[in-house]
Write a protein that holds these residues in place. Structure first.
Motif: not given
Length: 360
Positions: A281-288
């Motif tokens: 989820d942290d990865v998805l947040q960083q990409i967005a």
């Protein structure tokens, strides 16, 4: 930046590469300077409900053929050796952003003077255009995680993706469908036909490892960066995944950088359903965050469709700010963007900076 012949308007949009550092003590100055610029450049009326207030032509607008132009400007140029070609560059940054209140509701109808802007620590030389854009044609990529880790959740992904396309696509919009595990599978290229897109979604099958960063990098490079349109469009990817990656050779930063170079906003929808966020989820947040998009975290798989709905709403609730940066140099350096709403009740979501083009 693209150098074009003098009879063609050259435009360039800045690309984000990393979060901008907070400019301590400079915020108030930026706000004042942008308001001062407003006095010289009247703000365009903004309304999400009155079509007449939308711009009659978009930047770099050309006939809407929906096809990729063939041939370069040089190929179309006259061959007469007595004709001299003059190349002109225009330094303009197109900044797309969204405004939300503290409850996450999108805020429309704001004016240029409601914002403050710093580019590389300086206010812009001139704000050339400010407009709310709700109907700019979309070029949307649906990226569905088809790795074995989401096998039990894949059916919800498929149905939500189809519903999103049904709700979102207007006649001038186009979308493509892709599944990814250790490889990418573009099951349906850009089209406006919902039946073909739905068939592409149904063709996908889960299985294998996960190469999220490789897939995102390749998709932005091959599908978005090479996308040539004869008119202005908004490019976005909706990435549905658990955020895990166990196979990529590319780094997360490599994938983000390629999306930014392709001027593509990435919205992420997590398929992790639990009481707390995990590493994926942290990865998805960083990409967005890095691309000016938003991450959504449904609490049930049945709510994945809500994430798609939120993306659709945001794509139709954005602003466009076109400006000329101060002290601009074509040296390939990174320039931060700091955009803030004057009203503390509102939060601005935008890309955080861009690389200046570099002269060869």
């Amino acid at each position: 930046m693209t150098d074009m012949k003098i009879d063609v308007t050259a435009r360039w949009s800045g690309l984000v590469t990393r979060p901008a550092a907070r400019l301590a003590g400079a915020g108030i100055l930026a706000l004042a300077c942008l308001v001062s610029a407003t006095a010289q450049t009247p703000a365009a009326p903004a309304s999400s409900t009155t079509p007449a207030q939308q711009p009659t032509s978009a930047p770099s607008a050309q006939p809407a053929t929906g096809q990729t132009p063939t041939g370069s400007p040089e190929e179309a140029a006259p061959t007469d050796p007595n004709i001299q070609t003059i190349r002109v560059s225009v330094n303009e940054v197109d900044l797309v952003f969204t405004v939300a209140d503290k409850k996450g509701r999108f805020v429309t109808g704001l004016q240029q003077q409601n914002f403050g802007l710093l580019d590389d620590g300086r206010p812009p030389v001139k704000v050339r255009r400010f407009v709310q854009q709700t109907n700019l044609p979309l070029r949307v990529g649906i990226m569905l995680d088809t790795s074995s880790s989401i096998r039990s959740r894949f059916q919800f992904e498929q149905q939500a993706a189809t519903d999103f396309l049904l709700q979102t696509l207007h006649p001038a919009d186009r979308a493509f469908v892709e599944g990814f595990d250790v490889q990418t599978d573009v099951s349906q290229g850009f089209t406006n036909r919902i039946d073909m897109l739905d068939t592409g979604i149904r063709k996908l099958r889960p299985g294998g490892g996960t190469a999220l960063f490789d897939s995102l990098y390749k998709t932005c490079r091959d599908e978005m960066l090479t996308l040539k349109q004869d008119f202005a469009v908004r490019k976005a990817i909706v990435l549905v995944s658990d955020g895990d990656d166990d196979y990529s050779r590319a780094l997360e930063s490599d994938a983000i950088k390629m999306c930014q170079r392709a001027e593509t906003i990435v919205f992420t929808i997590s398929t992790n359903v639990g009481p707390s966020k995990d590493k994926g989820d942290d990865v998805l947040q960083q990409i967005a965050d890095a691309t000016g998009g938003q991450a959504f975290y449904p609490t049930r798989m049945e709510d994945v469709a809500t994430g798609f709905h939120n993306v659709e709403e945001e794509l139709r609730s954005q602003y466009l700010l076109v400006y000329t940066p101060a002290n601009f140099k074509r040296d390939g350096s990174f320039r931060t963007i700091y955009l803030q709403a004057l009203d503390p009740r509102y939060a601005v979501r935008a890309k955080k900076g861009y690389f200046a083009p570099k002269d060869e």
